[in-house]
Design an enzyme around this catalytic site. Structure first.
Site: not given
Ligand code: CMP
Length: 394
Positions: A177, A210
């Protein structure tokens, strides 16, 4: 026996080996001595030393994690559990597994992303390219259901290919992360310009990759992608050729560089990390048996550890990808290749005739066949050795 040997540490693992000839499953304790990278094995059933302590500098402690398959004297050993409390306590955190996903917008840069994964000290334990349906994406992200970005996120995740991976490292969840950087790629460029999302993402939805937020979600998310063998299968199995990034390159952590070079000239339409048993490798190379004097050495190399297989197509979809990809790889002997075709993959990444970096399909009519062999089978080296033997006995 003392776990501290006075000359480094001794780590213990429980391993199993399926004898492909007798179908017997053997259980051993495997001891690894860090001081001289030596290995010793104890036969649990017969309560006696099976392998006297001998140095194996090619085997490193970081390759001995739960679920890993290692090749020792042509035996494919699967590491089932830690063999003692000392090993569990010292290695568990150091060999944490997290789940990583390259999203559709990251695919064009997947070679560079995989290279960053290796150069930051992660090992890749599982890898599979998939195509999610919208329903798959909704299930995967169901924890975000109802949030304003949910619909856009799930549509985007189903818009192209993804690469799912299990990564192993010390504190893998936190470290992956950190390497990803902030969720919003624009923030990432301000706050952490060398992070993956800063380098390869666009915004919050299209943020390249992710990473799981905890060990529990890593397990769940990994199960989601890897439990069902046919999940999201994306191999086209037409007008394609096969590339195998051989175990020695995966082991050396340069597979991402090879993928990056391949992507500059070809489309990668399926990709998977596979481990062959010796019988799997012998079956795969069957056409070379009795033809190439190095057949057994080739089988041994291909079964020596995990490799990355890719289904390759020509970018313009024209012509036969088998011949264009063979040109790109160069002649089979890397030493000769460096003289006659220095810009090819085998010249750059191979060592000799056996460790020649990559396998590519030889005959124009075999591209689809070889891709089917890899992408239509499940290769659990433990189970497959048994299936193979049964097949040969029929
Ligand atoms: P990811 O690590 O795939 O896990 C959840 C996903 O949700 C994140 O990455 C983003 O792509 C999406 N996400 C989280 N917060 C937001 C936000 N405020 N606006 C748009 N997309 C979001």
């Amino acid at each position: 026996m003392d776990t501290r040997t006075g000359e480094g540490c001794r780590f213990a693992f429980n391993v199993r080996w399926l004898d492909p000839n007798t179908h017997l499953i053997w259980h051993y304790q495997l001891f690894y001595y860090t001081h001289d990278q030596s290995i010793e094995m104890f036969d649990i059933k017969n309560q006696r030393i099976f392998l006297k302590r001998v140095s194996h500098p090619e085997i490193h402690l970081e390759h001995l994690y739960l679920g890993a398959s290692i090749s020792l004297y042509s035996r494919q050993l699967i590491i089932e559990s830690y063999g003692d409390e000392f090993s569990r306590k010292h290695l568990q955190g150091f060999q944490e597994t997290t789940f990583a996903l390259i999203k559709p917008d990251g695919i064009k840069n997947m070679g560079r992303i995989i290279d960053l994964i290796f150069s930051n000290g992660f090992l890749i334990k599982e890898l599979r390219m998939c195509k999610l349906s919208v329903e798959d994406a909704r299930n995967f992200y169901k924890i975000h259901s109802g949030k304003p970005f949910y619909e856009a996120l799930t549509q985007f995740m189903a818009s192209g290919l993804c690469v799912a991976m299990d990564l192993v490292a010390e504190n893998a969840v936190r470290r992956w992360r950190t390497l990803l950087g902030p969720t919003n790629s624009q923030d990432a460029r301000d706050r952490d310009p060398n992070s993956i999302r800063a380098l390869f993402g666009t915004d919050s939805t299209q943020n390249a990759c992710h990473g799981s937020d905890s060990l529990e979600s890593a397990k769940q998310e990994s199960d989601f992608f890897f439990r069902d063998r046919n999940f999201g299968s994306c191999a086209r199995l037409e007008n394609c050729t096969l590339c195998i990034i051989k175990p020695h390159l995966v082991f050396d952590g340069v597979a991402g560089q090879v993928i990056d070079l391949v992507l500059k000239k070809f489309d990668v339409t399926a990709m998977e990390m596979v481990t062959f048993s010796q019988p799997n490798a012998a079956e795969f190379y069957e056409i070379y048996k009795g033809v190439l004097p190095d057949f057994h050495a080739m089988v041994h190399e291909l079964a020596s550890g995990p490799f990355i297989a890719m289904e390759i197509s020509n970018k313009d979809g024209q012509g036969n990808p088998v011949s264009s990809f063979r040109e790109f790889c160069g002649p089979p002997d890397s030493q000769a290749c460096r003289i006659v075709r220095p810009n090819t993959l085998r010249a750059k990444y191979g060592i000799n005739k056996i460790k020649n970096g990559v396998h590519c399909t030889d005959l124009p009519e075999d591209g689809v066949l070889e891709c089917k062999f890899i992408f239509k089978h499940s290769f659990n080296p433990f189970v497959d050795a048994m299936e193979y033997t049964n097949h040969n006995l029929r």
